[in-house]
Design a protein around this motif. Structure first.
Motif, short mmCIF file in Angstrom:
data_model
loop_
_atom_site.label_atom_id
_atom_site.label_comp_id
_atom_site.label_asym_id
_atom_site.label_seq_id
_atom_site.Cartn_x
_atom_site.Cartn_y
_atom_site.Cartn_z
N LEU A 20 1.00 -1.29 -0.01
CA LEU A 20 -0.04 -0.08 -0.19
C LEU A 20 0.65 1.19 0.16
N TRP A 21 2.21 1.05 0.50
CA TRP A 21 3.03 2.24 0.52
C TRP A 21 3.38 2.27 -1.06
N GLY A 22 3.95 1.53 -1.07
CA GLY A 22 4.24 1.67 -2.51
C GLY A 22 2.85 2.33 -3.55
N ILE A 23 1.87 1.36 -3.42
CA ILE A 23 1.27 2.59 -4.01
C ILE A 23 0.80 3.70 -4.00
N LEU A 24 0.50 4.21 -2.77
CA LEU A 24 0.66 5.38 -2.67
C LEU A 24 1.51 6.59 -2.83
N TYR A 25 2.54 6.32 -2.46
CA TYR A 25 3.72 6.96 -3.13
C TYR A 25 3.95 6.65 -3.95
N TYR A 26 3.91 6.29 -5.13
CA TYR A 26 4.13 7.10 -6.37
C TYR A 26 2.58 6.99 -7.16
N GLU A 73 0.91 9.28 -5.55
CA GLU A 73 1.13 10.98 -5.10
C GLU A 73 1.98 11.70 -5.51
N ILE A 74 3.31 10.62 -6.73
CA ILE A 74 4.33 11.76 -7.34
C ILE A 74 3.34 11.40 -8.49
N PHE A 75 2.64 10.90 -8.88
CA PHE A 75 1.99 10.48 -10.70
C PHE A 75 1.41 12.00 -10.75
N TYR A 76 0.63 11.99 -9.69
CA TYR A 76 -0.66 13.53 -9.40
C TYR A 76 0.25 14.62 -9.34
N ASN A 102 7.88 17.08 -3.18
CA ASN A 102 6.44 17.47 -3.22
C ASN A 102 5.37 15.72 -2.35
N SER A 103 6.07 14.64 -2.06
CA SER A 103 5.89 14.11 -2.09
C SER A 103 5.22 14.04 -0.45
N SER A 104 4.45 13.16 0.22
CA SER A 104 4.61 13.55 1.87
C SER A 104 5.07 12.45 1.99
#
Length: 143
Positions: A70-76, A78-81, A96-98
């Motif tokens: 889940l960390w990997g999914i959210l991390y990427y 957010e960067i994709f956004y 800028n990633s949290s």
């Protein structure tokens, strides 16, 4: 390549590995990375290694809270956004990633992990929470 076993992680030092990471991510000249239980360092005896290791240990805490996948999914995501919707380049999106905000802001606070609250990265989530991360006089990223 040098591999060192530590109490909670396996440290891998390899300049060659980081050359590949730089090409794949678009983030230039990265010095350290973490994917629990592996901590990767580019240079074996760099004076900044302890700070980079602390930075990556904060990522370990984030990864364990979010069960790594889940960390990997959210991390990427957010960067994709940031890349697609905010029109940032790879370096800006990464900084800028949290998750990165929490790490950079606290990387020199060595007792931070002992006092860190669960899901602390959430306080850096959202554009109004972003802090400027820039290069210091030695050329390294810091908050």
């Amino acid at each position: 390549m040098k591999i060192t076993l530590h109490k909670y992680y396996l440290q891998i030092q390899s300049d060659t590995l980081f050359n590949l990471v730089d090409v794949l991510t678009g983030v230039k000249n990265s010095k350290a990375a973490a994917s629990w239980p592996f901590l990767y360092l580019r240079y074996p005896n760099h004076p900044m290694n302890q700070i980079w290791i602390n930075h990556e240990k904060i990522h370990f805490a984030q990864q364990l809270e979010l069960l790594l996948i889940l960390w990997g999914i959210l991390y990427y995501l957010e960067i994709f956004y940031f890349r697609i919707f905010m029109k940032m380049n790879a370096q800006e999106a990464y900084l800028n990633s949290s998750f990165e905000q929490e790490c950079y802001i606290n990387q020199v606070d060595f007792p931070y992990l002992q006092k860190r609250k669960p899901y602390a990265f959430l306080k850096y989530f959202g554009k109004d929470k972003k802090r400027v991360i820039k290069r210091n006089s030695k050329g390294y990223w810091e908050a």
